[in-house]
Design a protein around this motif. Structure first.
Motif, PDB file in Angstrom:
ATOM      1  N   ARG A 165      52.998  53.472  43.483  1.00 22.46           N
ATOM      2  CA  ARG A 165      53.608  53.006  42.239  1.00 22.46           C
ATOM      3  C   ARG A 165      54.839  53.833  41.903  1.00 22.46           C
ATOM      4  NH1 ARG A 165      53.455  48.396  39.424  1.00 22.46           N
ATOM      5  NH2 ARG A 165      52.445  48.606  37.411  1.00 22.46           N
ATOM      6  N   VAL A 196      42.887  47.300  52.147  1.00 19.19           N
ATOM      7  CA  VAL A 196      42.731  46.684  50.822  1.00 19.19           C
ATOM      8  C   VAL A 196      43.611  47.414  49.808  1.00 19.19           C
ATOM      9  CG1 VAL A 196      41.114  46.197  48.941  1.00 19.19           C
ATOM     10  CG2 VAL A 196      40.381  45.887  51.323  1.00 19.19           C
ATOM     11  N   GLN A 197      43.613  48.728  49.892  1.00 18.17           N
ATOM     12  CA  GLN A 197      44.443  49.490  48.952  1.00 18.17           C
ATOM     13  C   GLN A 197      45.932  49.258  49.206  1.00 18.17           C
ATOM     14  OE1 GLN A 197      42.918  53.574  48.576  1.00 18.17           O
ATOM     15  NE2 GLN A 197      41.646  52.686  46.964  1.00 18.17           N
ATOM     16  N   ALA A 200      46.790  45.802  47.714  1.00 21.37           N
ATOM     17  CA  ALA A 200      46.829  45.835  46.241  1.00 21.37           C
ATOM     18  C   ALA A 200      48.070  46.569  45.745  1.00 21.37           C
ATOM     19  CB  ALA A 200      45.562  46.491  45.699  1.00 21.37           C
ATOM     20  N   ARG A 203      51.253  44.383  46.230  1.00 23.24           N
ATOM     21  CA  ARG A 203      51.376  43.299  45.260  1.00 23.24           C
ATOM     22  C   ARG A 203      51.647  43.830  43.848  1.00 23.24           C
ATOM     23  NH1 ARG A 203      47.812  40.496  42.008  1.00 23.24           N
ATOM     24  NH2 ARG A 203      48.360  38.321  41.585  1.00 23.24           N
ATOM     25  N   TRP A 235      50.312  40.228  51.030  1.00 24.02           N
ATOM     26  CA  TRP A 235      49.602  39.636  52.177  1.00 24.02           C
ATOM     27  C   TRP A 235      50.086  40.245  53.486  1.00 24.02           C
ATOM     28  CZ3 TRP A 235      45.597  38.022  50.017  1.00 24.02           C
ATOM     29  CH2 TRP A 235      45.623  37.248  48.845  1.00 24.02           C
TER      30      TRP A 235
ATOM     31  N   TYR B 156      45.405  39.944  33.124  1.00 23.26           N
ATOM     32  CA  TYR B 156      46.657  40.493  33.672  1.00 23.26           C
ATOM     33  C   TYR B 156      46.732  42.020  33.509  1.00 23.26           C
ATOM     34  CZ  TYR B 156      51.842  40.571  34.458  1.00 23.26           C
ATOM     35  OH  TYR B 156      53.126  40.805  34.914  1.00 23.26           O
ATOM     36  N   GLU B 159      46.298  44.020  36.671  1.00 23.65           N
ATOM     37  CA  GLU B 159      47.326  44.015  37.718  1.00 23.65           C
ATOM     38  C   GLU B 159      48.221  45.256  37.643  1.00 23.65           C
ATOM     39  OE1 GLU B 159      48.228  40.546  39.294  1.00 23.65           O
ATOM     40  OE2 GLU B 159      46.392  39.700  38.462  1.00 23.65           O
ATOM     41  N   PHE B 160      48.025  46.044  36.606  1.00 20.29           N
ATOM     42  CA  PHE B 160      48.794  47.276  36.438  1.00 20.29           C
ATOM     43  C   PHE B 160      47.884  48.434  36.834  1.00 20.29           C
ATOM     44  CE2 PHE B 160      50.539  43.933  34.052  1.00 20.29           C
ATOM     45  CZ  PHE B 160      51.917  44.091  34.192  1.00 20.29           C
ATOM     46  N   PRO B 161      48.133  49.054  38.007  1.00 19.51           N
ATOM     47  CA  PRO B 161      47.183  50.047  38.523  1.00 19.51           C
ATOM     48  C   PRO B 161      46.939  51.196  37.553  1.00 19.51           C
ATOM     49  CG  PRO B 161      49.009  49.676  40.080  1.00 19.51           C
ATOM     50  CD  PRO B 161      49.277  48.825  38.891  1.00 19.51           C
ATOM     51  N   ARG B 186      46.686  31.238  48.638  1.00 20.76           N
ATOM     52  CA  ARG B 186      46.484  32.498  49.351  1.00 20.76           C
ATOM     53  C   ARG B 186      46.185  32.182  50.815  1.00 20.76           C
ATOM     54  NH1 ARG B 186      41.455  31.941  46.334  1.00 20.76           N
ATOM     55  NH2 ARG B 186      39.641  32.018  47.698  1.00 20.76           N
ATOM     56  N   GLU B 190      41.399  35.186  52.976  1.00 19.05           N
ATOM     57  CA  GLU B 190      41.640  36.294  52.053  1.00 19.05           C
ATOM     58  C   GLU B 190      40.929  36.039  50.713  1.00 19.05           C
ATOM     59  OE1 GLU B 190      42.912  38.976  52.983  1.00 19.05           O
ATOM     60  OE2 GLU B 190      44.484  38.633  54.469  1.00 19.05           O
ATOM     61  N   HIS B 191      40.553  37.120  50.052  1.00 22.37           N
ATOM     62  CA  HIS B 191      40.074  37.013  48.681  1.00 22.37           C
ATOM     63  C   HIS B 191      41.240  36.648  47.759  1.00 22.37           C
ATOM     64  CE1 HIS B 191      36.357  38.741  49.961  1.00 22.37           C
ATOM     65  NE2 HIS B 191      36.869  39.924  50.238  1.00 22.37           N
ATOM     66  N   PRO B 192      40.943  36.128  46.570  1.00 19.48           N
ATOM     67  CA  PRO B 192      42.032  35.951  45.602  1.00 19.48           C
ATOM     68  C   PRO B 192      42.752  37.287  45.383  1.00 19.48           C
ATOM     69  CG  PRO B 192      40.021  34.897  44.814  1.00 19.48           C
ATOM     70  CD  PRO B 192      39.646  35.691  46.039  1.00 19.48           C
ATOM     71  N   PRO B 193      44.044  37.236  45.143  1.00 18.38           N
ATOM     72  CA  PRO B 193      44.802  38.498  45.056  1.00 18.38           C
ATOM     73  C   PRO B 193      44.297  39.416  43.948  1.00 18.38           C
ATOM     74  CG  PRO B 193      46.135  36.610  44.323  1.00 18.38           C
ATOM     75  CD  PRO B 193      44.901  36.051  44.963  1.00 18.38           C
ATOM     76  N   GLU B 194      43.830  38.834  42.851  1.00 14.11           N
ATOM     77  CA  GLU B 194      43.333  39.668  41.752  1.00 14.11           C
ATOM     78  C   GLU B 194      42.051  40.397  42.156  1.00 14.11           C
ATOM     79  OE1 GLU B 194      43.689  36.359  41.655  1.00 14.11           O
ATOM     80  OE2 GLU B 194      45.137  35.798  40.099  1.00 14.11           O
ATOM     81  N   VAL B 196      41.443  41.418  45.259  1.00 12.32           N
ATOM     82  CA  VAL B 196      41.917  42.522  46.101  1.00 12.32           C
ATOM     83  C   VAL B 196      42.296  43.708  45.211  1.00 12.32           C
ATOM     84  CG1 VAL B 196      43.707  43.270  47.730  1.00 12.32           C
ATOM     85  CG2 VAL B 196      42.716  40.968  47.923  1.00 12.32           C
ATOM     86  N   GLN B 197      42.971  43.413  44.104  1.00 12.98           N
ATOM     87  CA  GLN B 197      43.363  44.504  43.211  1.00 12.98           C
ATOM     88  C   GLN B 197      42.147  45.152  42.558  1.00 12.98           C
ATOM     89  OE1 GLN B 197      46.775  43.307  40.757  1.00 12.98           O
ATOM     90  NE2 GLN B 197      47.950  44.068  42.484  1.00 12.98           N
ATOM     91  N   MET B 199      39.132  45.382  43.881  1.00  7.87           N
ATOM     92  CA  MET B 199      38.476  46.175  44.926  1.00  7.87           C
ATOM     93  C   MET B 199      39.204  47.504  45.138  1.00  7.87           C
ATOM     94  SD  MET B 199      37.758  43.025  47.608  1.00  7.87           S
ATOM     95  CE  MET B 199      37.006  44.032  48.913  1.00  7.87           C
ATOM     96  N   ALA B 200      40.518  47.445  45.205  1.00  6.96           N
ATOM     97  CA  ALA B 200      41.302  48.662  45.434  1.00  6.96           C
ATOM     98  C   ALA B 200      41.179  49.620  44.251  1.00  6.96           C
ATOM     99  CB  ALA B 200      42.763  48.312  45.678  1.00  6.96           C
TER     100      ALA B 200
END
Lengths: 275, 275
Positions: A165, A196-197, A200, A203, A235, B156, B159-161, B186, B190-194, B196-197, B199-200
């Protein structure tokens, strides 16, 4: 009549390769030969950004004596030799054992035909690395290269979401991550956890993340071989060949952080709430 | 002889359920009935933590009039009614349209049998939400519950780590994330992008992340239906049934951030480098 808007940079496409080498523990000269073969092959193929593994000159599971025997300085002549192999728009990123004459560091060099552009010392050390290396004290760099702004992380650095980030906030468009990922169990059908990290993180900041792992069982230890080229959309791209070469084009769109008509992953941040 | 070490908290296992409801746009009373059926069913099944979708009382694609007609205050009697349905160790997390008498907010309530513990106003608004809602100005909360320290994010926000990391740094053991994830393309497999986030973020901070999406085509819009219970190891648990119910045990280990003999994902951080 107004002049056309010249503020928006054009999209840029880069030919990226990761080469999952199998360094030989403690054998510096053999590893230099392996690396030089990889550089020449990539140059031959028109690769613009070549990312090689962490500690490619030395291997990973080293005694202190082996690490010291493989160590070179950040201004070693070897880097100029490699630089001379490169075409004008090529960049290589390669891991090595660095010494400043006293301590050792788990470092990465960024090279162009002009010579070394930057050396970064890994700041988050994994497990017994602390027995060999000092952790770096400088932040991970964002390097101006012919291919754009290139951020650098090394392996375990990527597991701290602050790191990619932070590079993106400082303008990195592509982040290269030389790694040595030890093989760990994972559920069937899942990517390696480090991938996976990477997905994430890519994206979240609309940045490309290029992870080059290594191969070759070393002193009984196996590797995830999770090499991944992840685009700014999060991706993976490309398919690794039987020689451990993963290659793909990565396009860095000028408006890539604008992920919807009214949303931008960077300007939507609310840093006053991230205390 | 020394007393046994009493400093290490015991591992704790929680029965978690997400229920992917299909709220009806603008029909508050119908949605209350849907939510109450879900609460009663979960209580009947011994669920301890029930997470319901974002904006469960109202639906998502609303006119301003509809949003206002569905809005309730943070101290609405409805929350006490729901609280009385709960057993002593149960917690529910549910999204609703909040009004403070003037503005509307996309909010989430955390309830126990004692009543509402916290209300959080979404701080990162997606797309046309800004036409209906004000963004919250308070940070996402970490709530002391009978089940441990529970962090809250809304859609949302995740989506901000910085957001899940910040909650974990403030002690959150589980993060509940009511969502309405619009379906996006997607790659196959793959999993949905959200997800993936999620999980990470879970693995990065060794925290469980519980995302409850919604179902039901609403005014032509489809949903990802990406509901996921992610453990502190970053892997998904459970299998959603045909009614949109995903249930699993989640164990919060006292030593979960210690990911190797010499590595801890929280104490290995180097915040001086994250400028």
């Amino acid at each position: 009549m107004d002049a056309p808007n010249t503020h928006v940079a054009a999209d840029r496409t880069t030919r990226v390769r990761c080469h999952e080498l199998a360094p030989i523990a403690g054998d510096f000269l053999a590893n230099v030969a392996i690396i030089e073969a990889a550089i020449l092959d990539a140059q031959h193929s028109g690769v613009q950004l070549l990312v090689l593994p962490e500690l490619a000159t030395s291997g990973y599971y080293l005694t202190a004596d082996e690490a010291r025997a493989c160590a070179i300085s950040a201004d070693a002549a070897l880097f100029n030799r490699w630089a001379r192999m490169l075409s004008p728009d090529a960049v290589i990123v390669v891991g090595f054992v660095e010494t400043d004459g006293t301590a050792l560091y788990n470092s990465v060099a960024v090279l162009t035909e002009a010579g070394p552009l930057a050396v970064y010392r890994k700041t988050h050390l994994w497990d017994s690395e602390v027995d060999l290396f000092l952790a770096g004290t400088d932040p991970a760099p964002v390097v101006d290269t012919p291919l754009g702004k290139l951020g650098i992380l090394i392996c375990y650095d990527l597991e701290f979401p602050e790191m990619p980030r932070n590079l993106a906030l400082r303008g990195a468009e592509i982040i290269a991550v030389p790694t040595n990922w030890p093989l760990v169990p994972r559920p069937n059908g899942e990517h390696p956890p480090e991938v996976v990290q990477a997905m994430a993180a890519a994206r979240a900041s609309s940045v490309a993340i290029i992870c080059c792992d290594r191969s070759g069982v070393e002193r009984g230890n196996e590797w995830t071989q999770g090499t991944a080229i992840v685009g700014p959309d999060g991706w993976r791209r490309g398919l690794k060949d039987e020689n451990g070469v993963l290659e793909s084009s990565v396009t860095i769109g000028a408006r890539r952080t604008q992920i919807g008509p009214r949303n931008n992953v960077m300007t939507d941040r609310r840093p006053e709430l991230y205390f």
